[in-house]
Design a protein around this motif. Structure first.
Motif, short mmCIF file in Angstrom:
data_model
loop_
_atom_site.label_atom_id
_atom_site.label_comp_id
_atom_site.label_asym_id
_atom_site.label_seq_id
_atom_site.Cartn_x
_atom_site.Cartn_y
_atom_site.Cartn_z
N LYS A 92 33.46 48.76 49.04
CA LYS A 92 34.06 49.48 47.90
C LYS A 92 32.98 49.84 46.88
O LYS A 92 33.06 50.86 46.20
N PHE A 120 30.93 44.87 42.68
CA PHE A 120 31.44 45.64 41.53
C PHE A 120 31.98 44.67 40.49
O PHE A 120 32.88 43.88 40.77
N SER A 121 31.44 44.74 39.27
CA SER A 121 31.70 43.69 38.28
C SER A 121 32.37 44.26 37.04
O SER A 121 31.73 44.94 36.24
N MET A 122 33.65 43.92 36.88
CA MET A 122 34.38 44.38 35.70
C MET A 122 34.88 43.20 34.86
O MET A 122 34.80 43.19 33.64
N THR A 123 35.43 42.18 35.56
CA THR A 123 36.17 41.11 34.87
C THR A 123 35.26 40.26 33.98
O THR A 123 34.13 39.95 34.35
N GLY A 127 39.40 38.58 29.94
CA GLY A 127 40.56 39.15 30.64
C GLY A 127 40.16 40.27 31.60
O GLY A 127 39.30 41.08 31.27
N GLY A 128 40.83 40.29 32.75
CA GLY A 128 40.49 41.28 33.76
C GLY A 128 41.43 42.47 33.77
O GLY A 128 41.05 43.57 34.15
N SER A 129 42.69 42.25 33.34
CA SER A 129 43.67 43.33 33.46
C SER A 129 43.44 44.43 32.43
O SER A 129 43.85 45.57 32.63
N MET A 153 34.11 35.88 38.09
CA MET A 153 34.98 36.06 39.28
C MET A 153 34.59 37.29 40.09
O MET A 153 35.47 38.01 40.57
N ILE A 154 33.32 37.51 40.26
CA ILE A 154 32.88 38.70 41.00
C ILE A 154 32.80 38.36 42.49
O ILE A 154 32.09 37.42 42.88
N THR A 155 33.53 39.14 43.31
CA THR A 155 33.46 38.96 44.76
C THR A 155 32.02 39.14 45.21
O THR A 155 31.38 40.13 44.87
N ILE A 354 46.03 39.01 43.13
CA ILE A 354 45.31 38.97 41.86
C ILE A 354 44.08 39.88 41.87
O ILE A 354 43.91 40.72 40.97
N ALA A 355 43.22 39.70 42.87
CA ALA A 355 41.96 40.46 42.91
C ALA A 355 42.24 41.95 43.06
O ALA A 355 43.22 42.34 43.69
N THR A 358 46.22 42.89 39.50
CA THR A 358 47.32 41.98 39.83
C THR A 358 48.53 42.77 40.34
O THR A 358 48.66 43.98 40.09
N GLU A 360 51.44 42.64 39.24
CA GLU A 360 52.19 43.18 38.10
C GLU A 360 51.62 44.54 37.67
O GLU A 360 52.37 45.51 37.48
N LYS A 361 50.29 44.59 37.56
CA LYS A 361 49.66 45.86 37.16
C LYS A 361 49.86 46.93 38.23
O LYS A 361 50.08 48.10 37.93
C1 LIG Z 1 39.39 36.25 44.87
C2 LIG Z 1 39.11 37.08 43.64
C3 LIG Z 1 38.11 38.04 43.70
C4 LIG Z 1 37.83 38.81 42.56
N1 LIG Z 1 36.82 39.75 42.62
C5 LIG Z 1 36.51 40.49 41.54
C6 LIG Z 1 35.45 41.46 41.58
O1 LIG Z 1 34.81 41.68 42.60
N2 LIG Z 1 35.16 42.13 40.45
C7 LIG Z 1 35.84 41.94 39.29
O2 LIG Z 1 35.53 42.60 38.31
N3 LIG Z 1 36.87 41.03 39.21
C8 LIG Z 1 37.21 40.31 40.31
N4 LIG Z 1 38.23 39.38 40.25
C9 LIG Z 1 38.95 39.18 39.01
C10 LIG Z 1 40.30 39.89 39.04
O3 LIG Z 1 40.12 41.28 39.05
C11 LIG Z 1 41.09 39.42 37.80
O4 LIG Z 1 41.38 38.04 37.99
C12 LIG Z 1 42.37 40.23 37.62
O5 LIG Z 1 42.07 41.55 37.24
C13 LIG Z 1 43.28 39.60 36.54
O6 LIG Z 1 42.55 39.34 35.39
P1 LIG Z 1 42.67 37.91 34.70
O7 LIG Z 1 42.38 36.88 35.74
O8 LIG Z 1 41.80 37.90 33.51
O9 LIG Z 1 44.17 37.78 34.29
P2 LIG Z 1 44.86 38.46 33.00
O10 LIG Z 1 44.42 39.86 32.88
O11 LIG Z 1 44.63 37.56 31.84
O12 LIG Z 1 46.37 38.42 33.41
C14 LIG Z 1 47.17 37.24 33.31
C15 LIG Z 1 48.60 37.57 33.73
O13 LIG Z 1 49.15 38.59 32.87
C16 LIG Z 1 49.57 39.72 33.61
N5 LIG Z 1 49.24 40.95 32.89
C17 LIG Z 1 48.14 41.20 32.15
N6 LIG Z 1 48.18 42.45 31.68
C18 LIG Z 1 49.32 43.03 32.14
C19 LIG Z 1 49.93 44.30 31.98
N7 LIG Z 1 49.36 45.28 31.28
N8 LIG Z 1 51.11 44.52 32.61
C20 LIG Z 1 51.71 43.55 33.34
N9 LIG Z 1 51.18 42.32 33.50
C21 LIG Z 1 50.00 42.06 32.91
C22 LIG Z 1 48.76 39.66 34.91
O14 LIG Z 1 49.42 40.37 35.95
C23 LIG Z 1 48.69 38.17 35.16
O15 LIG Z 1 49.86 37.73 35.78
C24 LIG Z 1 38.56 38.62 41.36
C25 LIG Z 1 39.58 37.65 41.33
C26 LIG Z 1 39.87 36.90 42.45
C27 LIG Z 1 40.98 35.87 42.40
#
Ligand SMILES: Cc1cc2nc3c(=O)[nH]c(=O)nc-3n(C[C@H](O)[C@H](O)[C@H](O)COP(=O)(O)OP(=O)(O)OC[C@H]3O[C@@H](n4cnc5c(N)ncnc54)[C@H](O)[C@@H]3O)c2cc1C
Length: 374
Positions: A92, A120-123, A127-129, A153-155, A354-355, A358, A360-361
């Motif tokens: 990707k 690819f590093s965003m989180t 918060g990642g969402s 949490m970067i893959t 989640i990755a 999520t 939900e998003k």
């Molecule tokens: C195995 C794995 C690999 C990953 N690899 C990568 C990677 O390569 N690069 C990278 O950048 N990140 C990576 N991540 C991180 C992943 O993208 C984030 O964990 C994810 O985006 C959620 O962010 P958060 O954990 O901060 O949860 P939060 O954003 O804090 O969310 C917490 C909860 O609130 C809900 N929520 C938040 N905002 C909303 C909204 N607007 N609408 C509805 N619900 C909402 C979420 O769905 C979740 O249930 C990885 C995570 C995992 C588990």
């Protein structure tokens, strides 16, 4: 779907099946228990050319398209999902270099893509969402940029050597920069101890005054959100393939066991309640497969594929967790033992709720796409 593979694609699938059967599947439980790939497996992935299979030939790749790439990922995931996710994270990221990289960037990085993993590093911890919540900054310095911040949490974090990094170039502006692990100021941070995908390293990178030359801007200043969405879309197709692979793994184990294990003097596969579970696993696998194949076809034919890609990961992750649970139940008490792979199949699938966005998003994104069509 009955996609007719070309001769080279058929050869690639045969090679992938052999590689999965001989080099990955026998180590599935070991990978889960030890939390890392067996010694030498990564080198074998490199030596067989998997890392550049989807790069066009002009950049030193094998030039395979999105559909066969996803099919390869699915087969590898049948052996062990984390090996497939390591490739997915690399592919990707390469996809974004292909779409948005300048010729200079491609010339600089693609010759190394067959040996070095890209990520690819965003989180961030904040918060990642919500990408606008990130704190990593990129400030102009001379001809280039100075980057500061932490990505978590970067893959492939820790394994990868090249990182596309989302950073703020102004309070409301996000851009993506290519950062090399050898740049001064780059450090690896915490490695996650996740419950599933145990062979995929997932970790933190720490950037302290990392100077990035102007050439290493991916896309244009302000393209960050678009690039993030694009990376998600490409990842989600491959994750649909990973989830299909996990469900095939669960189905194969379940069918074998249901034929052997007896209750009431008949194999449990003859009990309707067990058949119900087998049917659910098979239907979920086939639906997820059709969804990812559709998304890959749309991508291959240059049609919009964002919603289709999101559907395969949203549907596939939820149903793969349920499929793993059904398979575990078919195994009864043995299913609950770590001597068998059922528990890790559930944990592997669970990561993909989640990755890359999520569930939900993703469901919101699908609903918004549908509302937009009305
Ligand atoms: C195995 C794995 C690999 C990953 N690899 C990568 C990677 O390569 N690069 C990278 O950048 N990140 C990576 N991540 C991180 C992943 O993208 C984030 O964990 C994810 O985006 C959620 O962010 P958060 O954990 O901060 O949860 P939060 O954003 O804090 O969310 C917490 C909860 O609130 C809900 N929520 C938040 N905002 C909303 C909204 N607007 N609408 C509805 N619900 C909402 C979420 O769905 C979740 O249930 C990885 C995570 C995992 C588990």
């Amino acid at each position: 779907m009955n996609r007719k593979w070309t001769q080279p694609e058929q050869m690639l699938l045969r090679m992938t099946n052999d590689f999965t059967d001989n080099e990955i599947a026998p180590f599935d439980l070991q990978i889960d228990h030890e939390g890392k790939l067996p010694a030498g497996l990564f080198d074998k992935l490199v030596n067989t050319g998997f890392l550049t299979m989807m790069l066009p030939e002009e950049f030193g790749g094998a030039g395979f398209g999105p559909e066969i790439t996803a099919a390869v990922i699915e087969r590898i995931a049948q052996g062990n999902a984390s090996v497939a996710v390591t490739l997915e994270g690399h592919f990707k990221t390469l996809d974004q270099f292909l779409k948005y990289g300048t010729s200079a960037l491609k010339a600089k990085y693609f010759p190394t893509a067959g040996e070095r993993i890209f990520a690819f590093s965003m989180t961030e911890a904040s918060g990642g969402s919500n990408p606008m919540g990130i704190q990593t900054t990129a400030v102009r310095q001379g001809d280039g940029w100075l980057l500061n911040g932490n990505k978590v949490m970067i893959t492939n974090g820790g394994l990868a050597e090249v990182y596309a990094v989302l950073a703020k170039t102004a309070p409301d502006e996000l851009s993506v920069f290519v950062v090399d692990k050898d740049m001064p100021g780059f450090q690896f941070g915490k490695q996650e101890d996740f419950i599933g995908l145990r062979g995929t390293p997932v970790g933190e990178i720490v950037l302290t005054d990392v100077y990035v030359p102007a050439d290493n801007l991916l896309g244009k200043v302000g393209d960050g959100p678009m690039l993030g969405d694009s990376a998600h879309d490409d990842a989600r197709i491959l994750m649909g393939a990973v989830l299909s692979g996990i469900m095939t793994h669960a189905l194969n184990l379940s069918v074998t066991y249901a034929k052997e294990r007896k209750a009431l003097d008949v194999p449990i596969g003859q009990l309707q309640i067990i058949q119900h579970k087998l049917a659910n696993i098979a239907m979920s696998r086939d639906t997820t497969q059709l969804l990812y194949e559709r998304a890959a076809y749309l991508k291959a034919t240059q049609q919009p594929y964002s919603e289709a890609a999101t559907m395969t990961k949203a549907y596939g992750s939820r149903t793969a967790v349920a499929a793993g649970d059904d398979a575990l139940q078919i195994y009864g008490g043995y299913g609950y033992s770590r001597e068998y792979p059922l528990a890790h199949l559930i944990a592997d699938a669970r990561a993909l709720e989640i990755a890359e966005g999520t569930v939900e998003k993703m469901e919101s994104a699908i609903a918004l796409a549908e509302l937009g069509k009305a």
